[in-house]
Design an enzyme around this catalytic site. Structure first.
Site, PDB file in Angstrom:
ATOM      1  N   TYR A  57      -8.238  -8.939  10.119  1.00 46.54           N
ATOM      2  CA  TYR A  57      -6.828  -9.444   9.515  1.00 46.54           C
ATOM      3  C   TYR A  57      -6.665 -11.035  10.172  1.00 46.54           C
ATOM      4  O   TYR A  57      -6.643 -11.406  11.286  1.00 46.54           O
ATOM      5  CB  TYR A  57      -5.490  -8.658  10.336  1.00 46.54           C
ATOM      6  CG  TYR A  57      -5.316  -7.468   9.842  1.00 46.54           C
ATOM      7  CD1 TYR A  57      -6.040  -6.959   8.758  1.00 46.54           C
ATOM      8  CD2 TYR A  57      -4.595  -6.315  10.327  1.00 46.54           C
ATOM      9  CE1 TYR A  57      -5.902  -5.635   8.195  1.00 46.54           C
ATOM     10  CE2 TYR A  57      -4.468  -5.116   9.881  1.00 46.54           C
ATOM     11  CZ  TYR A  57      -5.207  -4.679   8.805  1.00 46.54           C
ATOM     12  OH  TYR A  57      -5.113  -3.507   8.350  1.00 46.54           O
ATOM     13  N   HIS A 127     -12.875   0.742  10.247  1.00 45.76           N
ATOM     14  CA  HIS A 127     -11.948   0.166   9.019  1.00 45.76           C
ATOM     15  C   HIS A 127     -12.350   0.953   7.559  1.00 45.76           C
ATOM     16  O   HIS A 127     -11.500   1.137   6.968  1.00 45.76           O
ATOM     17  CB  HIS A 127     -11.870  -1.263   9.142  1.00 45.76           C
ATOM     18  CG  HIS A 127     -10.615  -1.835   8.567  1.00 45.76           C
ATOM     19  ND1 HIS A 127     -10.199  -2.995   8.954  1.00 45.76           N
ATOM     20  CD2 HIS A 127      -9.742  -1.313   7.617  1.00 45.76           C
ATOM     21  CE1 HIS A 127      -8.764  -3.367   8.503  1.00 45.76           C
ATOM     22  NE2 HIS A 127      -8.745  -2.365   7.537  1.00 45.76           N
ATOM     23  N   SER A 206       0.377   1.016   4.295  1.00 48.01           N
ATOM     24  CA  SER A 206       1.175   0.633   3.198  1.00 48.01           C
ATOM     25  C   SER A 206       2.341   1.780   3.062  1.00 48.01           C
ATOM     26  O   SER A 206       2.353   2.059   1.551  1.00 48.01           O
ATOM     27  CB  SER A 206       0.452   0.186   1.903  1.00 48.01           C
ATOM     28  OG  SER A 206      -0.485  -1.079   2.220  1.00 48.01           O
ATOM     29  N   PRO A 207       2.945   2.177   3.706  1.00 47.31           N
ATOM     30  CA  PRO A 207       3.919   3.327   3.645  1.00 47.31           C
ATOM     31  C   PRO A 207       5.026   3.082   2.648  1.00 47.31           C
ATOM     32  O   PRO A 207       5.660   3.891   2.235  1.00 47.31           O
ATOM     33  CB  PRO A 207       4.564   3.535   4.888  1.00 47.31           C
ATOM     34  CG  PRO A 207       4.365   2.247   5.609  1.00 47.31           C
ATOM     35  CD  PRO A 207       3.060   1.645   5.126  1.00 47.31           C
ATOM     36  N   LEU A 208       5.183   1.741   2.421  1.00 48.73           N
ATOM     37  CA  LEU A 208       6.346   1.117   1.666  1.00 48.73           C
ATOM     38  C   LEU A 208       5.682   0.793   0.053  1.00 48.73           C
ATOM     39  O   LEU A 208       6.369  -0.136  -0.751  1.00 48.73           O
ATOM     40  CB  LEU A 208       7.183  -0.023   2.251  1.00 48.73           C
ATOM     41  CG  LEU A 208       7.649   0.337   3.352  1.00 48.73           C
ATOM     42  CD1 LEU A 208       8.286  -1.216   3.960  1.00 48.73           C
ATOM     43  CD2 LEU A 208       9.018   1.313   3.172  1.00 48.73           C
ATOM     44  N   GLY A 209       4.418   1.283   0.015  1.00 46.61           N
ATOM     45  CA  GLY A 209       3.599   0.891  -1.582  1.00 46.61           C
ATOM     46  C   GLY A 209       3.665  -0.609  -1.598  1.00 46.61           C
ATOM     47  O   GLY A 209       3.999  -1.267  -2.553  1.00 46.61           O
ATOM     48  N   GLY A 211       5.643  -2.938  -0.528  1.00 49.82           N
ATOM     49  CA  GLY A 211       6.849  -3.497  -0.644  1.00 49.82           C
ATOM     50  C   GLY A 211       7.509  -2.633  -2.183  1.00 49.82           C
ATOM     51  O   GLY A 211       8.928  -2.723  -2.363  1.00 49.82           O
ATOM     52  N   PHE A 212       6.719  -2.102  -2.810  1.00 47.25           N
ATOM     53  CA  PHE A 212       6.949  -1.951  -4.280  1.00 47.25           C
ATOM     54  C   PHE A 212       8.479  -0.578  -4.100  1.00 47.25           C
ATOM     55  O   PHE A 212       9.430  -0.828  -4.706  1.00 47.25           O
ATOM     56  CB  PHE A 212       5.987  -1.215  -5.280  1.00 47.25           C
ATOM     57  CG  PHE A 212       6.716  -1.339  -6.433  1.00 47.25           C
ATOM     58  CD1 PHE A 212       6.721  -2.317  -7.205  1.00 47.25           C
ATOM     59  CD2 PHE A 212       6.868   0.003  -6.857  1.00 47.25           C
ATOM     60  CE1 PHE A 212       7.201  -2.027  -8.739  1.00 47.25           C
ATOM     61  CE2 PHE A 212       7.232   0.317  -8.319  1.00 47.25           C
ATOM     62  CZ  PHE A 212       7.450  -0.773  -9.285  1.00 47.25           C
TER      63      PHE A 212
HETATM   64  N1  LIG Z   1      -6.630   0.663   7.085  1.00 46.43           N
HETATM   65  C1  LIG Z   1      -6.299  -0.240   6.144  1.00 46.43           C
HETATM   66  O1  LIG Z   1      -7.180  -0.168   5.230  1.00 46.43           O
HETATM   67  C2  LIG Z   1      -5.072  -0.636   5.770  1.00 46.43           C
HETATM   68  C3  LIG Z   1      -4.885  -1.417   4.747  1.00 46.43           C
HETATM   69  C4  LIG Z   1      -3.594  -2.217   4.649  1.00 46.43           C
HETATM   70  C5  LIG Z   1      -2.613  -2.071   5.538  1.00 46.43           C
HETATM   71  N2  LIG Z   1      -2.869  -1.510   6.733  1.00 46.43           N
HETATM   72  C6  LIG Z   1      -1.875  -1.526   7.820  1.00 46.43           C
HETATM   73  O2  LIG Z   1      -0.654  -1.031   7.336  1.00 46.43           O
HETATM   74  C7  LIG Z   1       0.511  -1.882   7.581  1.00 46.43           C
HETATM   75  C8  LIG Z   1       1.300  -1.765   6.312  1.00 46.43           C
HETATM   76  O3  LIG Z   1       1.071  -1.884   5.252  1.00 46.43           O
HETATM   77  P1  LIG Z   1       1.509  -3.189   4.254  1.00 46.43           P
HETATM   78  O4  LIG Z   1       2.032  -4.240   4.988  1.00 46.43           O
HETATM   79  O5  LIG Z   1       0.147  -3.462   3.388  1.00 46.43           O
HETATM   80  O6  LIG Z   1       2.346  -2.475   3.374  1.00 46.43           O
HETATM   81  P2  LIG Z   1       3.808  -1.956   3.500  1.00 46.43           P
HETATM   82  O7  LIG Z   1       4.279  -1.625   4.841  1.00 46.43           O
HETATM   83  O8  LIG Z   1       3.825  -0.727   2.563  1.00 46.43           O
HETATM   84  O9  LIG Z   1       4.822  -2.873   2.721  1.00 46.43           O
HETATM   85  C9  LIG Z   1       4.886  -4.453   3.420  1.00 46.43           C
HETATM   86  C10 LIG Z   1       5.565  -5.364   2.331  1.00 46.43           C
HETATM   87  O10 LIG Z   1       7.088  -4.818   2.047  1.00 46.43           O
HETATM   88  C11 LIG Z   1       7.920  -5.753   2.722  1.00 46.43           C
HETATM   89  N3  LIG Z   1       8.973  -4.961   3.434  1.00 46.43           N
HETATM   90  C12 LIG Z   1       8.929  -4.584   4.536  1.00 46.43           C
HETATM   91  N4  LIG Z   1       9.963  -3.640   4.952  1.00 46.43           N
HETATM   92  C13 LIG Z   1      10.871  -3.891   3.774  1.00 46.43           C
HETATM   93  C14 LIG Z   1      12.064  -3.635   3.410  1.00 46.43           C
HETATM   94  N5  LIG Z   1      12.882  -2.931   4.401  1.00 46.43           N
HETATM   95  N6  LIG Z   1      12.655  -3.923   2.173  1.00 46.43           N
HETATM   96  C15 LIG Z   1      12.142  -4.799   1.505  1.00 46.43           C
HETATM   97  N7  LIG Z   1      10.619  -5.048   1.784  1.00 46.43           N
HETATM   98  C16 LIG Z   1      10.001  -4.950   2.836  1.00 46.43           C
HETATM   99  C17 LIG Z   1       7.069  -6.761   3.291  1.00 46.43           C
HETATM  100  O11 LIG Z   1       7.692  -7.984   3.244  1.00 46.43           O
HETATM  101  P3  LIG Z   1       8.453  -8.874   4.618  1.00 46.43           P
HETATM  102  O12 LIG Z   1       7.368  -9.383   5.608  1.00 46.43           O
HETATM  103  O13 LIG Z   1       8.901 -10.071   3.614  1.00 46.43           O
HETATM  104  O14 LIG Z   1       9.513  -7.991   4.845  1.00 46.43           O
HETATM  105  C18 LIG Z   1       5.782  -6.835   2.823  1.00 46.43           C
HETATM  106  O15 LIG Z   1       5.621  -7.470   1.600  1.00 46.43           O
HETATM  107  C19 LIG Z   1      -0.386  -3.350   7.786  1.00 46.43           C
HETATM  108  O16 LIG Z   1       0.702  -4.091   8.479  1.00 46.43           O
HETATM  109  C20 LIG Z   1      -1.541  -2.856   8.337  1.00 46.43           C
HETATM  110  O17 LIG Z   1      -1.451  -2.794   9.776  1.00 46.43           O
HETATM  111  C21 LIG Z   1      -4.240  -0.900   6.765  1.00 46.43           C
END
Ligand SMILES: NC(=O)c1ccc[n+]([C@@H]2O[C@H](COP(=O)([O-])OP(=O)(O)OC[C@H]3O[C@@H](n4cnc5c(N)ncnc54)[C@H](OP(=O)(O)O)[C@@H]3O)[C@@H](O)[C@H]2O)c1
Length: 328
Positions: A57, A127, A206-209, A211-212
């Site tokens: 990262y 990873h 990416s539990p929020l897809g 952000g989608f």
């Molecule tokens: N092991 C792996 O291969 C892998 C891959 C990807 C990610 N990860 C880990 O998983 C974590 C989470 O995944 P992710 O960040 O990709 O996806 P996510 O948590 O599904 O979504 C993040 C996105 O949603 C937005 N968001 C967050 N809360 C929100 C809310 N309440 N309302 C509206 N939008 C919201 C964030 O923007 P804002 O910042 O503007 O709120 C960001 O654009 C990462 O930080 C990382 O630590 C691991």
């Protein structure tokens, strides 16, 4: 904040924990470092005890940020980081290859400890599976690092059921981290059952897809070239238009429960198994508060059933963005 146990590992963490990747990459320009340090400390005040980062990262800068942000409260939190992406030493850019040679894992461990400013990594994930290195060698290396006191727990990310079993036989796996959400349900087939059988915790990324699922992404939205969604297949205008059908189902439950769609998406994951710990990522305090409140949103069994059934009927357009749809 409620806490949960990651399987039978003995690692107890906040039921909703924090993914820190987006503070440094993947969703546009890296965010202001000082503001992110403040946000990390606010997260701890709000009850978050587990933070997710990785060598790749940034690369590197996210670990430094997390280390500095959490330094004053290091004994109150656990930090997960990851090895296994090949990073070009000259350019500091990931080459797109995976590497888990034992000497490489050891070198990453030392470098990560330094960047995090800590003497132990609480959870050290591979990873991505490196098919050129037997998983037994990877598990054995992390087992040795645990024996040396440099690592506390071993994790895998995006690994398949057979790989999980083989690794677990050498060094018990505390947590499996893979993409899992209402629109990425691949772990349900084989991975969640093997985690349940072996007593391994599950951490959906990416539990929020991306952000989608929060309903805040519009189908006509365009993304900055540093935003992964500008090339992820699920975020083309056509795919987003079709995939909105899923968001409509999430919104319907949210309205019924006086919650937000983000909270329902996280609560749905929490309802799947008591050893599941989502790590939604955000760079904003109000969203962090919103996401953490999902730990207290108890969906009824009927809500969960309805959402699962309606999500199953939506044919999601576009593959996941990993480029590797199948687990290794
Ligand atoms: N092991 C792996 O291969 C892998 C891959 C990807 C990610 N990860 C880990 O998983 C974590 C989470 O995944 P992710 O960040 O990709 O996806 P996510 O948590 O599904 O979504 C993040 C996105 O949603 C937005 N968001 C967050 N809360 C929100 C809310 N309440 N309302 C509206 N939008 C919201 C964030 O923007 P804002 O910042 O503007 O709120 C960001 O654009 C990462 O930080 C990382 O630590 C691991």
């Amino acid at each position: 904040m409620k806490t949960r146990q990651l399987g039978r590992s003995g690692l107890g963490v906040s039921a909703v924990s924090l993914g820190c990747m987006g503070m440094s990459m993947n969703y546009g320009e890296p965010r202001d470092r000082t503001e992110m340090i403040v946000l990390l400390r606010q997260a701890v005040e709000l009850g978050v005890t587990h933070f997710d980062t990785a060598e790749v990262y940034g690369p590197f800068v996210n670990e430094e940020l997390v280390g500095e942000g959490l330094a004053p409260v290091r004994d109150k939190v656990t930090i997960a980081t990851k090895f296994g992406f090949d990073i070009d030493a000259a350019t500091n850019k990931p080459t797109g290859k995976f590497t888990s040679r034992p000497e490489h894992i050891r070198a990453v461990c030392e470098a990560s400890l330094k960047r995090l400013g800590t003497d132990v990594i609480d959870l050290f994930y591979q990873h991505r599976v490196d098919e050129t290195v037997p998983i037994e060698d990877v598990a054995g290396t992390v087992r040795d690092l645990i024996a040396e006191g440099k690592v506390k727990h071993f994790g895998l990310s995006e690994a398949g059921a057979e790989t999980i079993r083989r690794a677990h036989a050498v060094q018990p796996v505390a947590a499996l981290q893979s993409e899992y959400s209402l629109w990425s349900r691949d772990p349900e087939a084989d991975v969640l059952p093997v985690c349940e059988e072996l007593g391994i915790g599950f951490v959906p990324w990416s539990p929020l897809g991306q952000g989608f699922l929060t309903g805040t992404v519009r189908p006509d939205q365009t993304f900055n070239e540093k935003d992964v969604r500008s090339w992820f297949p699920r975020f083309t205008p056509e795919a987003m238009k079709a995939n909105m059908a899923l968001v409509d189902h999430v919104k319907a439950i949210a309205e019924r429960r006086s919650a937000t769609p983000a909270q329902v998406a996280i609560a749905w994951l929490l309802a799947q198994k008591p050893w599941i710990v989502p790590i939604p990522g955000t760079t904003k305090l109000h969203r962090l508060e919103e996401n953490l409140a999902s730990a207290d949103l108890e969906l009824s069994a009927a809500d969960v059933e309805e959402l699962t059934a309606s999500a199953s009927k939506v044919e999601i357009q576009g593959g996941r963005g990993t480029g590797h749809e199948e687990y290794k």
